[in-house]
Write an enzyme that holds these catalytic residues in place. Sequence first.
Site, PDB file in Angstrom:
ATOM      1  N   CYS A   1       9.158  10.799  -2.518  1.00  0.00           N
ATOM      2  CA  CYS A   1       8.112  10.119  -3.300  1.00  0.00           C
ATOM      3  C   CYS A   1       6.702  10.643  -3.024  1.00  0.00           C
ATOM      4  CB  CYS A   1       8.161   8.611  -3.057  1.00  0.00           C
ATOM      5  SG  CYS A   1       7.573   8.106  -1.419  1.00  0.00           S
TER       6      CYS A   1
ATOM      7  N   CYS B   1       9.939   4.254  -0.299  1.00  0.00           N
ATOM      8  CA  CYS B   1      11.160   4.472  -1.112  1.00  0.00           C
ATOM      9  C   CYS B   1      12.453   4.500  -0.308  1.00  0.00           C
ATOM     10  CB  CYS B   1      11.031   5.769  -1.910  1.00  0.00           C
ATOM     11  SG  CYS B   1      11.151   7.273  -0.901  1.00  0.00           S
TER      12      CYS B   1
ATOM     13  N   ASP C   1      18.192  -9.046  25.950  1.00  0.00           N
ATOM     14  CA  ASP C   1      19.205  -8.037  25.628  1.00  0.00           C
ATOM     15  C   ASP C   1      18.858  -6.749  26.370  1.00  0.00           C
ATOM     16  OD1 ASP C   1      20.922  -6.203  24.554  1.00  0.00           O
ATOM     17  OD2 ASP C   1      20.343  -6.507  22.468  1.00  0.00           O
TER      18      ASP C   1
ATOM     19  N   CYS D   1       7.195  12.288   2.966  1.00  0.00           N
ATOM     20  CA  CYS D   1       8.431  11.949   2.272  1.00  0.00           C
ATOM     21  C   CYS D   1       8.667  12.966   1.156  1.00  0.00           C
ATOM     22  CB  CYS D   1       8.363  10.540   1.688  1.00  0.00           C
ATOM     23  SG  CYS D   1       9.853  10.100   0.745  1.00  0.00           S
TER      24      CYS D   1
ATOM     25  N   CYS E   1      11.145   6.132   4.832  1.00  0.00           N
ATOM     26  CA  CYS E   1       9.884   6.029   4.107  1.00  0.00           C
ATOM     27  C   CYS E   1       9.618   4.573   3.744  1.00  0.00           C
ATOM     28  CB  CYS E   1       9.942   6.888   2.845  1.00  0.00           C
ATOM     29  SG  CYS E   1       8.496   6.705   1.780  1.00  0.00           S
TER      30      CYS E   1
END
Length: 450
Positions: A234, A212, A359, A231, A209
């Site tokens: 929150c 939070c 990479d 979420c 989230c």
Amino acid sequence: MSFKSGVAKVAGKSSYWFLHNVMKGGTSFPGKLAMKIDPDVLNSLAKGYETVIVTGTNGKTMTTALIVEALKKKYGDVLTNPSGSNMQQGIVTAFLAHKHKRVKRKIAVLEVDEANVKMVTKLLHPSLFVLTNIFRDQMDRYGEIYTTYEKIVNGIKLAPDATIIANGDASIFSSVELPNKKIFYGFKLPDDKPENDFKAPVNTDGVLCPKCDHILHYHERIYANLGDFFCPNCGYHRPDLTFTVNKIIEQTPNSLKFQMGNKDYSINIGGTYNIYNALAAYSVARHFGLTEAEVAQAFAENKRIFGRQELIHYGGKDIDLILVKNPVGLDEVLHMLNTEKDDYSLVALLNANHADGIDTSWIWDADFEGLDCSKIKKVLVGGQRWHDMGFRLEIAGFDPGAMNINPDDDSLIEEIKKLPTKKVYILSTYTAMLALRKTMAEKKIIKAGM
């Protein structure tokens, strides 16, 4: 226009003419030359244009192409950078190359590299930002997804009066408070039920989230971290959507049928990710006042574009050349291949230059193991890092004895002619694709340029 800008414009246009009429190519040098004479030349070139910036990790080129095709239906001439040269010098070149026509509304639709949004916005003052998605990509250039989004936000903050049309299914795009007007698009399918409550698979990026740091849950997940998120800690959740895909009707590797608003749409390209690209383009077109019928007609006529499921006919083969550049994009291409009903041959090309990301570990995060190997009758492996790709496929269960290694494009093209199937899918990183197309152009298999 200042004297310096005038000189820069003439020099850039002259170099573009020479490169494209004598040397047969070149998408960034004219822009580099013009910027060397006047670093702010883009400001002069873009004067009077209503500019749309399309940015995000995946889908920029296809979304830009679909927006341009749609807007042409209503407004005629639209300036764009069709080659996918999306850094500042490539955008300057797009303005230098554009043959102006008399139009009532001057519109530029530009694909812009995420790290270049701030620089371009400073000079262009766009009226609209289109945000596709943010996924882990080229870690050496961008870092994590939050770093990438910060680069985009820093550009948006320079244009507080611009409207944002963003993918509402991406939790990151509604996480930062901005003064801009925001319009969100996303999927709202019949099986998206508010009582559903589940998490994304454990290896999915971007599922914390943004408010939070709790793990996000989903009512419906389309792919990767995209979907109807919320979420439980929150209360942060997907924003209200203005434009939606309501139904996926049919998918093949070369076609999509789906419903948006009150109408069915089709495009001649595969992959669920391209439905998102079409939805982004639809949202922009509707924002510009196009009818659903005008958008549907533009989508039905859309052409294959450079390197993005580009269709090439050669040696009796139907070759799909598909750009892959990060784990989420590659994963979705592999899922798309599983919708193929016929036997096919697979060609995998891996480079690790700066434009690809140096990479190559990202190929291990894609689900090669999930490919339906019963339809794959032959595998060719090439590119500068052919050994990495060959080993990845071997670990995924492909027989190394049945793989042909062709690091040289000339021999690869000859091997393609000998493949046992009519259908061939080439999955290629960016610079490997450029090199292959160059060799194909030299052999007159395709036209030179982009």
